[in-house]
Design a protein around this motif. Structure first.
Motif, PDB file in Angstrom:
ATOM      1  N   ASN A 197       0.858  -1.186   0.000  1.00  0.00           N
ATOM      2  CA  ASN A 197       0.000   0.000   0.000  1.00  0.00           C
ATOM      3  C   ASN A 197       0.892   1.234   0.000  1.00  0.00           C
ATOM      4  N   VAL A 198       1.219   1.714  -1.185  1.00  0.00           N
ATOM      5  CA  VAL A 198       2.221   2.767  -1.321  1.00  0.00           C
ATOM      6  C   VAL A 198       1.808   4.061  -0.632  1.00  0.00           C
ATOM      7  N   THR A 199       0.501   4.283  -0.445  1.00  0.00           N
ATOM      8  CA  THR A 199       0.042   5.533   0.170  1.00  0.00           C
ATOM      9  C   THR A 199       0.456   5.655   1.636  1.00  0.00           C
ATOM     10  N   LEU A 200       0.877   4.556   2.241  1.00  0.00           N
ATOM     11  CA  LEU A 200       1.264   4.597   3.649  1.00  0.00           C
ATOM     12  C   LEU A 200       2.521   5.418   3.896  1.00  0.00           C
ATOM     13  N   TRP A 201       3.232   5.792   2.830  1.00  0.00           N
ATOM     14  CA  TRP A 201       4.439   6.616   2.998  1.00  0.00           C
ATOM     15  C   TRP A 201       4.149   7.911   3.754  1.00  0.00           C
ATOM     16  N   PHE A 202       2.905   8.395   3.645  1.00  0.00           N
ATOM     17  CA  PHE A 202       2.548   9.677   4.241  1.00  0.00           C
ATOM     18  C   PHE A 202       2.727   9.671   5.757  1.00  0.00           C
ATOM     19  N   PHE A 203       2.451   8.550   6.409  1.00  0.00           N
ATOM     20  CA  PHE A 203       2.504   8.496   7.866  1.00  0.00           C
ATOM     21  C   PHE A 203       3.919   8.703   8.403  1.00  0.00           C
ATOM     22  N   PRO A 204       4.915   7.897   7.995  1.00  0.00           N
ATOM     23  CA  PRO A 204       6.267   8.160   8.516  1.00  0.00           C
ATOM     24  C   PRO A 204       6.827   9.505   8.078  1.00  0.00           C
ATOM     25  N   CYS A 205       6.477   9.948   6.863  1.00  0.00           N
ATOM     26  CA  CYS A 205       6.969  11.240   6.401  1.00  0.00           C
ATOM     27  C   CYS A 205       6.386  12.376   7.241  1.00  0.00           C
ATOM     28  N   LEU A 206       5.109  12.278   7.596  1.00  0.00           N
ATOM     29  CA  LEU A 206       4.489  13.317   8.421  1.00  0.00           C
ATOM     30  C   LEU A 206       5.071  13.302   9.835  1.00  0.00           C
ATOM     31  N   ILE A 207       5.363  12.122  10.362  1.00  0.00           N
ATOM     32  CA  ILE A 207       5.994  12.039  11.680  1.00  0.00           C
ATOM     33  C   ILE A 207       7.335  12.770  11.662  1.00  0.00           C
ATOM     34  N   THR A 208       8.147  12.476  10.647  1.00  0.00           N
ATOM     35  CA  THR A 208       9.455  13.117  10.530  1.00  0.00           C
ATOM     36  C   THR A 208       9.317  14.619  10.338  1.00  0.00           C
ATOM     37  N   THR A 209       8.404  15.020   9.461  1.00  0.00           N
ATOM     38  CA  THR A 209       8.194  16.445   9.179  1.00  0.00           C
ATOM     39  C   THR A 209       7.764  17.206  10.421  1.00  0.00           C
ATOM     40  N   ALA A 210       6.755  16.667  11.116  1.00  0.00           N
ATOM     41  CA  ALA A 210       6.232  17.342  12.305  1.00  0.00           C
ATOM     42  C   ALA A 210       7.296  17.435  13.395  1.00  0.00           C
ATOM     43  N   PHE A 211       8.091  16.382  13.553  1.00  0.00           N
ATOM     44  CA  PHE A 211       9.119  16.401  14.602  1.00  0.00           C
ATOM     45  C   PHE A 211      10.240  17.384  14.264  1.00  0.00           C
ATOM     46  N   LEU A 212      10.642  17.414  12.995  1.00  0.00           N
ATOM     47  CA  LEU A 212      11.677  18.374  12.586  1.00  0.00           C
ATOM     48  C   LEU A 212      11.206  19.813  12.809  1.00  0.00           C
ATOM     49  N   TYR A 213       9.944  20.071  12.483  1.00  0.00           N
ATOM     50  CA  TYR A 213       9.431  21.425  12.684  1.00  0.00           C
ATOM     51  C   TYR A 213       9.372  21.760  14.173  1.00  0.00           C
ATOM     52  N   HIS A 214       8.980  20.793  14.971  1.00  0.00           N
ATOM     53  CA  HIS A 214       8.913  21.004  16.417  1.00  0.00           C
ATOM     54  C   HIS A 214      10.287  21.377  16.964  1.00  0.00           C
TER      55      HIS A 214
END
Length: 343
Positions: free
Chosen positions: A123-140
């Protein structure tokens, strides 16, 4: 801030998830898909940044990462497990047999661990979850060191560098460490806009809506010029310099349209179930395709028409009804068990 200010977010999320499903549905015209891909994922990173509140920003980095893993990492695990089970049951059927020939049963597990979309073959769409985790943490982390405006500037620079050089990396990096930098720019812009005096869901509705059509036209023109992009694959098009203005134009078009839409039950429901629709719609579309080909013996040409794309959209939304019920019941049972075991 009063929640009423953000009423337009539900409409924007509803438009966004419909565009995501259409972008993955067979039969949708290629030009429309190219335009959708130019901004649909940047839109969701923008909205995620916009919805980040001060309480979460004030959390310690470790506590915030733990919350991200609970709210995004757990759905990532559960939807991977469901997608993996479906893949194991259907990988030998129809055209999937040739597609997955030579792929061992454990290969998808490595994809799940890496979080790289191209390797999450179930399910290739699942990439969004780890990418959003990384993005949100980097911004934090960035906001712990600087204010919203400075963070936006830094993130925009990093995003531009990512768009220019990510395609030249010798290999993909795990958990969005090669494409999260571009996503970070949209996330930071969403958070920066939230703290501006401009209220998108108030007096600014009419001018924003008036510019929606122009924004859509300009972004479609730029998307056609830049060609197909895909944030998942760190593909920023023929001219990466066009990636951000194209995406921002598409985001402005969605926000303008959303600001015109009155609150309604459908958009509220779609917005509330975005995180269910996002990872489940590709499975539903694949199931409907297999059902049509193997059971109803529909001609192959039917599955390349917009009609099937619309059927896929309707089917994905309809399938979310029992799925949402199941999630609610599971959560309810979990709370009951916790209450009974609590001292």
């Amino acid at each position: 801030m009063p929640q009423a200010r953000f009423d337009f977010i539900d409409q924007a999320k509803a438009i966004g998830i419909v565009l995501v499903i259409l972008g993955h549905a067979p039969g949708i015209p290629a030009g429309l898909v190219t335009w959708i891909y130019s901004f649909h994922m940047p839109l969701f990173f923008f909205l995620s940044g916009f919805l980040l509140n001060q309480r979460k920003l004030a959390m310690a980095p470790g506590a915030y990462l733990g919350q991200l893993l609970r709210t995004l990492g757990l759905p990532y695990l559960l939807f991977f497990a469901a997608s993996y089970a479906y893949w194991l049951a259907t990988r030998h059927l129809g055209a999937r047999a040739a597609k997955f020939a030579g792929v061992s049963w454990q290969d998808p597990l490595f994809g799940w661990l890496s979080g790289i979309g191209s390797e999450i073959i179930v399910n290739v769409t699942l990439w969004f979850f780890p990418c959003l985790i990384t993005t949100a943490f980097l911004y934090h982390l960035a906001r712990k060191a600087m204010g919203a405006s400075a963070a936006l500037l830094v993130c925009a620079v990093l995003g531009g560098l990512d768009a220019g050089y990510a395609g030249h990396l010798p290999a993909r990096l795990p958990w969005g460490l090669d494409n999260a930098w571009a996503a970070l720019a949209f996330y930071a812009f969403g958070q920066w806009l939230r703290v501006r005096p401009l209220a998108l869901d108030g007096p600014a509705r009419l001018p924003l809506a008036a510019g929606a059509l122009l924004s859509a036209a300009l972004s479609a023109l730029l998307a056609d010029l830049n060609g197909r992009v895909d944030l998942n694959y760190a593909n920023f098009g023929t001219y990466p310099v066009l990636y951000f203005p194209t995406a921002l134009g598409g985001i402005a078009a969605v926000l303008g349209t959303a600001s015109l839409m009155p609150s309604n039950g459908l958009s509220t429901w779609l917005a509330r179930h975005t995180l269910l629709l996002f990872p489940s719609h590709t499975i539903v579309i694949n199931f409907l395709s297999g059902l049509g080909k193997l059971v109803f013996r529909l001609p192959e040409s039917f599955f390349t028409t917009p009609w099937f794309g619309l059927i896929g959209l309707a089917g994905a939304i309809a399938a979310c009804l029992p799925l949402a019920y199941l999630v609610r019941q599971t959560a309810h049972l979990g709370r009951l068990r916790w209450a009974r075991s609590a001292p």
